[in-house]
Design a protein around this motif. Sequence first.
Motif, PDB file in Angstrom:
ATOM      1  N   SER A  54       0.374  -1.343   0.361  1.00 32.30           N
ATOM      2  CA  SER A  54       0.016   0.047   0.150  1.00 32.30           C
ATOM      3  C   SER A  54       0.393   1.075   0.102  1.00 32.30           C
TER       4      SER A  54
ATOM      5  N   ARG B 104      -5.777  -0.204   8.867  1.00 32.42           N
ATOM      6  CA  ARG B 104      -6.904   0.726   9.453  1.00 32.42           C
ATOM      7  C   ARG B 104      -6.137   1.832  11.080  1.00 32.42           C
TER       8      ARG B 104
ATOM      9  N   GLU C  35      -6.782  -5.313   6.163  1.00 27.15           N
ATOM     10  CA  GLU C  35      -7.383  -3.450   5.946  1.00 27.15           C
ATOM     11  C   GLU C  35      -7.070  -3.652   7.074  1.00 27.15           C
TER      12      GLU C  35
END
Length: 188
Positions: free
Chosen positions: A25, A179, A175
Amino acid sequence: MKKIFVISGPSGSGKTALLKGLFRSRQIKEKFFKIPTFTTRKPRKGERNFLDYCFLTKEEFLRLKKKKFFLESKKYLEDFYGTPKDFLKKAGKKFPLLCIDVEGALKIKKKFKDKAVLVFIQPPSSKVLEVRLRKRRTEPEEILKKRLRIAKKEVKYAKKYKYRLTNQNLDKTKEELKRILLEEMKDL
Ligand code: 5GP
């Protein structure tokens, strides 16, 4: 003083695959730096020196240890692992992210207090853990059994961590972890 992120999880919890995915990412890559810790273990297939770990011999490790190069170090099975004291400097402007065992994580917590954010990655069950370790085929049976025994002990430390993620599904866990990191990063 910036936050330090520490990820732990027993062998087979999937933390390595998780971190690999996480660092694809752009948002994560821009803000976080995965610290390569030092180990005397032989590199596994696909592991890169200075990126995944800094690989060195036992003699070199012990020499550095004597010189007080490590903030913490540990013998795991037949090998040594250690976090270099200068890890904060290595991270530059980014947030350092350490992937170390439970004892190492608690030492970091003791030293850096609230600045250390601890995340524990747990497998859905000990059965799943065993299946994953066997599938990996990186260790002989005897070592695998030892890793499993250590893993069962390590899971008991999970309650000391601020965050606990059960890694049932790699993408979902990735994910969730992303977060957490991005949220914690904002809240200085
Ligand atoms: P592996 O051989 O599976 O890569 O790592 C064995 C264990 O050592 C894992 O729990 C890993 O997180 C931990 N580990 C890796 N580097 C360090 C370190 O520098 N210090 C400590 N305490 N544990 C580490």
